[in-house]
Scaffold this motif. Structure first.
Motif, short mmCIF file in Angstrom:
data_model
loop_
_atom_site.label_atom_id
_atom_site.label_comp_id
_atom_site.label_asym_id
_atom_site.label_seq_id
_atom_site.Cartn_x
_atom_site.Cartn_y
_atom_site.Cartn_z
N ARG A 116 0.11 -16.41 0.94
CA ARG A 116 -0.77 -15.84 2.05
C ARG A 116 -0.85 -14.58 2.53
O ARG A 116 -1.79 -14.17 2.80
N THR A 117 0.38 -14.21 2.47
CA THR A 117 0.77 -12.89 3.30
C THR A 117 1.01 -11.79 1.98
O THR A 117 1.45 -10.63 2.43
N ALA A 118 0.86 -12.27 0.82
CA ALA A 118 1.11 -11.23 -0.20
C ALA A 118 0.28 -9.91 -0.27
O ALA A 118 0.68 -8.88 -0.73
N THR A 119 -1.06 -10.11 0.20
CA THR A 119 -1.82 -8.95 0.29
C THR A 119 -1.94 -8.32 1.55
O THR A 119 -2.65 -7.37 1.86
N MET A 120 -1.09 -8.62 2.37
CA MET A 120 -1.10 -8.07 3.99
C MET A 120 -0.71 -6.56 3.68
O MET A 120 0.34 -6.18 2.85
N PRO A 121 -1.05 -5.71 4.20
CA PRO A 121 -0.51 -4.13 4.48
C PRO A 121 0.74 -3.98 4.64
O PRO A 121 1.42 -4.78 5.71
N THR A 122 1.32 -2.94 4.57
CA THR A 122 2.65 -2.44 5.23
C THR A 122 2.43 -1.17 5.82
O THR A 122 2.00 -0.10 5.51
N VAL A 123 3.03 -1.19 7.20
CA VAL A 123 2.99 0.17 8.00
C VAL A 123 4.56 0.74 7.85
O VAL A 123 5.45 0.01 8.02
N LEU A 124 4.49 1.86 7.06
CA LEU A 124 5.61 2.62 6.80
C LEU A 124 5.84 4.01 7.68
O LEU A 124 4.90 4.60 8.10
N LEU A 125 6.94 4.12 7.92
CA LEU A 125 7.31 5.58 8.50
C LEU A 125 7.89 6.23 7.16
O LEU A 125 8.89 6.15 6.92
N GLU A 126 7.07 7.43 7.21
CA GLU A 126 7.44 8.37 5.80
C GLU A 126 7.98 9.73 6.27
O GLU A 126 7.33 10.34 6.93
N ALA A 127 9.13 10.11 5.92
CA ALA A 127 9.65 11.22 6.07
C ALA A 127 9.96 12.16 4.89
O ALA A 127 10.58 11.54 3.92
N GLY A 128 9.75 13.33 4.83
CA GLY A 128 10.00 13.97 3.50
C GLY A 128 10.40 15.58 3.93
O GLY A 128 9.94 15.98 5.03
N ARG A 129 11.32 15.93 3.18
CA ARG A 129 11.62 17.48 3.08
C ARG A 129 11.36 18.16 1.87
O ARG A 129 11.92 17.58 0.80
N ASN A 130 10.88 19.17 1.83
CA ASN A 130 10.68 20.19 0.59
C ASN A 130 11.43 21.56 0.59
O ASN A 130 11.20 22.26 1.75
N GLN A 131 12.21 21.62 -0.24
CA GLN A 131 13.17 23.07 -0.08
C GLN A 131 12.67 23.68 -1.41
O GLN A 131 12.87 23.35 -2.63
N VAL A 167 2.04 5.70 7.72
CA VAL A 167 1.28 5.29 6.43
C VAL A 167 0.87 4.00 6.50
O VAL A 167 1.98 3.15 6.70
N MET A 168 -0.10 3.47 6.07
CA MET A 168 -0.35 1.85 6.05
C MET A 168 -0.87 1.96 4.39
O MET A 168 -1.72 2.64 4.06
N GLN A 169 -0.07 1.08 3.93
CA GLN A 169 -0.30 0.96 2.39
C GLN A 169 -0.76 -0.80 2.14
O GLN A 169 -0.22 -1.51 2.57
N ALA A 170 -1.54 -0.68 1.15
CA ALA A 170 -2.21 -2.16 1.09
C ALA A 170 -2.92 -2.10 -0.41
O ALA A 170 -3.35 -0.98 -0.90
N SER A 171 -2.86 -3.25 -1.05
CA SER A 171 -3.57 -3.43 -2.58
C SER A 171 -4.03 -4.60 -2.54
O SER A 171 -3.69 -5.44 -2.00
N LEU A 172 -5.64 -4.69 -3.25
CA LEU A 172 -5.95 -6.04 -3.60
C LEU A 172 -6.06 -6.12 -5.21
O LEU A 172 -7.01 -5.36 -5.69
N GLU A 173 -5.48 -6.96 -5.71
CA GLU A 173 -5.59 -6.96 -7.05
C GLU A 173 -6.74 -7.99 -7.52
O GLU A 173 -6.85 -9.18 -6.64
N GLY A 174 -7.70 -7.45 -8.10
CA GLY A 174 -8.94 -7.97 -8.65
C GLY A 174 -9.78 -8.41 -7.45
O GLY A 174 -10.47 -9.59 -7.10
#
Length: 426
Positions: A260-275, A291-298
């Motif tokens: 039931r919770t397999a398709t729930m979105p995930t809220v992430l904290l994304e940090a990056g550094r470019n040199q 970032v909020m990430q989610a996917s719906l298969e089919g």
């Protein structure tokens, strides 16, 4: 009767000497030793414990989903007209909220461990029962061999007696041939009993993996059981197959929540550094994003189908649990009935054997007085041997049924040598 008592005493002395000779060997002895040897050496238990550890590792992997995901990349190329510029990027993604998806995956993995532990316990209980039954089979085969040995000694004594009477002209050659034929039959029965004993000992060693002396009787607390109501209560409470099915029901229910919770979105904290290196003016940048990430298969239809399948698995597991409880009650009733029947038969066989021993002694006196034929004496000897053999078989059956009940009641469990029984799911 006097000769029969002397014969029985002689056999008892021989058996006692054999048991004492075996006891002085280095082999462990007794049913508790056989159970410990099985628990320590049987490969099936080591395999089950390895499967439990594998499930625990899978659960650790499910918990790792709560931790950040780190990634890095390094590349070279042309940047702002400068060739050979190097770029390094480091990023981290930390889940903040997954709406129960990670938690349900962890709960499923933890319950999967419980199922594997219950399956391991079920295997332990099965092997404990099989080992106890196999040990009892060895004792039963030894008891039948003792009866066969006693029958051979009786027939040898009769054969020698009739041979002496024939030499003195008091018996016919037909009587001698008849006695010899019965002696050969008794010896064949003894060989069969000896082969049964060897097979039973081999079966026991296949479970214990080591040689265990089986001269000692089973401890009294393993065969002297309480009343039927207490036995029934403890067997159903300690039932390993029922515990396993209950754990499988809980696992199927956890799978429903996970689906039931397999398709729930995930809220992430994304940090990056470019040199960027090897430039006249080296540059770097740091980013921090939610970032909020989610996917719906089919279009979500695949997940709906998975949920329906998970619900059906719950129903199947519940039906399997109900069937297992029903089977356990039937098996329990059958064991109790057979044990009670054997106990009644034992009392009858004890009286019958005593009567036949007296009858044999009387027939021998009457034969010597000319009132009974030689065939009557031989038939009395064979009937006594048959009754003693049946008595030994019923005694072995009563002991086996008692040990089966004792194993299912948990009386064969050794807390220091085996895993703890999984708790009953709420």
């Amino acid at each position: 009767m006097h000769r029969s008592l002397l014969l029985t005493a002689g056999i008892a002395c021989c058996l006692a000497f054999s048991a004492s000779a075996q006891a002085i060997t280095d082999f462990p002895s007794g049913l508790p030793a056989a159970l410990r040897s099985m628990l320590q050496n049987h490969p099936a238990l080591a395999g089950k414990q390895a499967q439990v550890r594998a499930k625990e590792s899978a659960a650790d992997g499910a918990r790792a989903a709560r931790y950040p995901t780190l990634s890095t990349s390094i590349g070279t190329g042309q940047n702002s007209g400068y060739s050979g510029a190097s770029t390094a990027t480091i990023s981290a993604r930390q889940p903040l909220w997954a709406f129960g998806r990670i938690d349900n995956a962890i709960a499923y993995a933890d319950q999967d461990i419980q199922v594997q532990q219950a399956d391991a316990w079920f295997t332990v209980r099965q092997l404990l029962e099989e080992t106890a039954v196999s040990y009892s089979n060895v004792q039963g085969a030894r008891e039948r061999l003792a009866v066969a040995e006693q029958s051979v000694l009786r027939h040898q004594e009769l054969q020698q007696q009739i041979q002496r009477r024939a030499t003195g002209g008091l018996a016919s050659t037909v009587d001698v041939s008849m006695a010899q034929s019965r002696l050969l039959q008794a010896r064949a029965q003894r060989e069969t009993a000896a082969a049964d004993l060897r097979n039973a000992e081999a079966a026991l060693q296949a479970l214990t993996q080591l040689t265990v002396a089986s001269d000692l009787p089973a401890p009294s607390f393993m065969v002297d059981l309480p009343g039927d109501p207490t036995i029934s209560e403890q067997v159903l409470e300690q039932s390993a197959p029922v515990r396993l099915r209950e754990a499988m029901v809980t696992l199927a229910e956890a799978d429903v929540q996970r689906a039931r919770t397999a398709t729930m979105p995930t809220v992430l904290l994304e940090a990056g550094r470019n040199q960027v290196a090897r430039l006249p003016n080296q540059t770097s940048s740091t980013t921090l994003n939610i970032v909020m990430q989610a996917s719906l298969e089919g279009m979500g239809l695949a997940n709906q189908a998975q949920q329906r399948a998970a619900l059906e698995r719950v129903e199947a597991a519940r039906q399997d649990l109900a069937q297992q409880r029903h089977e356990q009650q039937i098996q329990l009733r059958q064991l109790l009935d057979r044990r009670a029947s054997d106990q009644t038969l034992l009392a009858g066989y004890a009286e019958s054997v005593m009567t036949l021993e007296n009858t044999l002694a009387s027939f021998r006196r009457q034969y010597e007085s000319g009132y009974k034929s030689w065939l009557d004496v031989l038939n009395a000897v064979r009937e006594l041997a048959d009754q003693q053999m049946q008595q030994a078989q019923v005694q072995a059956s009563w002991r086996v049924n008692s040990l089966r009940l004792s194993a299912r009641m948990g009386r064969l469990d050794e807390p220091g040598a085996m895993p703890a029984m999984p708790s009953q799911p709420r």
